[in-house]
Write an enzyme that holds these catalytic residues in place. Structure first.
Site, mmCIF file in Angstrom:
data_model
loop_
_atom_site.group_PDB
_atom_site.id
_atom_site.type_symbol
_atom_site.label_atom_id
_atom_site.label_comp_id
_atom_site.label_asym_id
_atom_site.label_seq_id
_atom_site.Cartn_x
_atom_site.Cartn_y
_atom_site.Cartn_z
ATOM 1 N N CYS A 195 -27.207 44.114 -12.653
ATOM 2 C CA CYS A 195 -28.384 44.754 -12.062
ATOM 3 C C CYS A 195 -29.406 43.705 -11.631
ATOM 4 O O CYS A 195 -30.037 43.822 -10.558
ATOM 5 C CB CYS A 195 -29.006 45.732 -13.043
ATOM 6 S SG CYS A 195 -29.505 45.011 -14.632
ATOM 7 N N HIS B 245 -36.751 42.528 -18.970
ATOM 8 C CA HIS B 245 -35.735 43.583 -18.935
ATOM 9 C C HIS B 245 -35.989 44.604 -20.036
ATOM 10 O O HIS B 245 -36.325 44.247 -21.168
ATOM 11 C CB HIS B 245 -34.350 42.962 -19.110
ATOM 12 C CG HIS B 245 -33.229 43.812 -18.628
ATOM 13 N ND1 HIS B 245 -32.840 44.952 -19.273
ATOM 14 C CD2 HIS B 245 -32.408 43.688 -17.545
ATOM 15 C CE1 HIS B 245 -31.824 45.503 -18.620
ATOM 16 N NE2 HIS B 245 -31.542 44.749 -17.561
#
Length: 353
Positions: free
Chosen positions: A165, A192
């Site tokens: 991602c 994150h």
């Protein structure tokens, strides 16, 4: 844009591993116009079918599923369509060949080396799309980031990685910056959201000591191979990129703080104009915002990267800093769908006489 199916039937997909990304992929197929090109015919997941159905219907991050979910013997039914469920723990224990598949999407995260991935091929999978970067470039035939290099697929590949991602978020941005201004150096800091390799409370769950600490009580630095992933896709930047990652106590949406030194003078307005043009050219990949936003505003956002133009900064003409938002679950699942449909269409075309 992904290639369009020219087949008389939808592409037949199976999902191996039905965790956060596997379930997001099913939802993305249900929600996307590309979903008409795809039929999920099987899911392999060790968990109980009742639990799988429950977590398909209810999701704390993405909401209640906007369709009907039911159980029928050993099938999960989604809007009346049956999906065969198996509970194997190895690729060899699923009769993939009997499913007449076009593609298996490997979402368990357990297989990152070529010998392990080739077990799927030996067990009857025609192609495998992997939802992680894999151990090295030799582990797969090609790594694809939609909006960068999907056109390099020729249909001969058997193992393809969808990268990560984070890679999907930062590589298209770096590519645009490098082509426009020349990137001399880049440093990437990823903030994150928490992941399932972290405990809710302190516990003996990981060899990385920091990851033994409560995910929801601390900001936790972790290791990352992002720089190697960037260099794999942008070899012209080899030796110029470094990265670090920090987990923050939220359940979804992440951001990249990108600092670059450029070879040509530029200002914030010039960088923002470049990113706005990218969003106009590739609206499925790039998003662009210039208003005061917080991470929650990008929950369920399908863009690989959303440039927050309100905080773009330049110092001395060639030192620039950008902030990139991305939904690390939903955006990545949509890129899996993009690559899956494109690859299947290219492979089908390549088989024509």
């Amino acid at each position: 844009m992904p290639a369009t199916s020219t087949m008389n039937r939808p592409f037949r997909l199976a999902i191996n591993g039905y965790g956060r990304i596997g379930r997001s992929l099913l939802r993305a197929i249900h929600a996307s116009p590309l979903g008409a090109q795809v039929e999920i015919v099987a899911i392999n997941e060790p968990a109980a079918l009742e639990t799988m159905a429950y977590l398909t219907r209810y999701d704390s991050t993405h909401g209640v599923f906007p369709g009907d979910v039911a159980i029928d013997d050993d099938h999960l039914r989604v809007d009346g369509r049956p999906i065969r469920i198996s509970h194997a723990t190895t690729p060899e224990d699923v009769d993939w060949r009997a499913l007449d598949l076009d593609l298996v999407v490997e979402c368990s995260g357990r297989y990152s080396k070529r010998p392990d991935l080739e077990r799927f091929l030996a067990a009857g999978c025609p192609r495998v799309l992997v939802s992680q970067p894999c151990a090295n470039a030799e582990a797969i035939d090609r790594t694809i980031v939609q909006g960068l290099n999907q056109q390099t697929l020729d249909g001969s590949e058997r193992l393809v990685s969808n990268a990560s991602c984070t890679t999907n978020a930062v590589v298209p941005v770096l590519d645009r910056l490098h082509r426009a201004f020349g990137v001399d150096r880049a440093f990437i800091t990823t903030l994150h959201s928490v992941m399932n390799d972290q405990p809710l409370i302190d516990g003996y769950n990981h060899p990385d000591l920091r990851r033994t600490r409560s995910a929801m009580q601390s900001i936790i630095p972790v290791s990352t191979g992002l720089a190697h992933g960037v260099e794999r896709l942008l070899p012209e930047l080899r030796g110029r990129v470094d990265a670090k990652a920090i987990r923050v106590p939220i359940v979804n949406v992440s951001t990249i703080d990108l600092t670059v030194t450029l070879r040509h003078d530029v200002d914030a307005a010039g960088i923002n104009a470049l990113m706005a043009a990218a969003a106009a050219e590739l609206p499925d990949i790039f998003g662009y915002c210039d208003h005061p936003s917080a991470s929650i505003d990008f929950n369920h956002d399908p863009h690989s990267a959303v440039i927050d133009a309100s905080v773009t900064r330049c110092n001395g003409g060639r030192l620039a800093n950008l902030l990139i938002w991305f939904d690390n679950e939903w955006a990545f699942a949509n890129r899996l769908l993009d690559v899956a449909t494109h690859w299947c269409a290219v492979a089908h075309t390549a088989r024509r006489p």
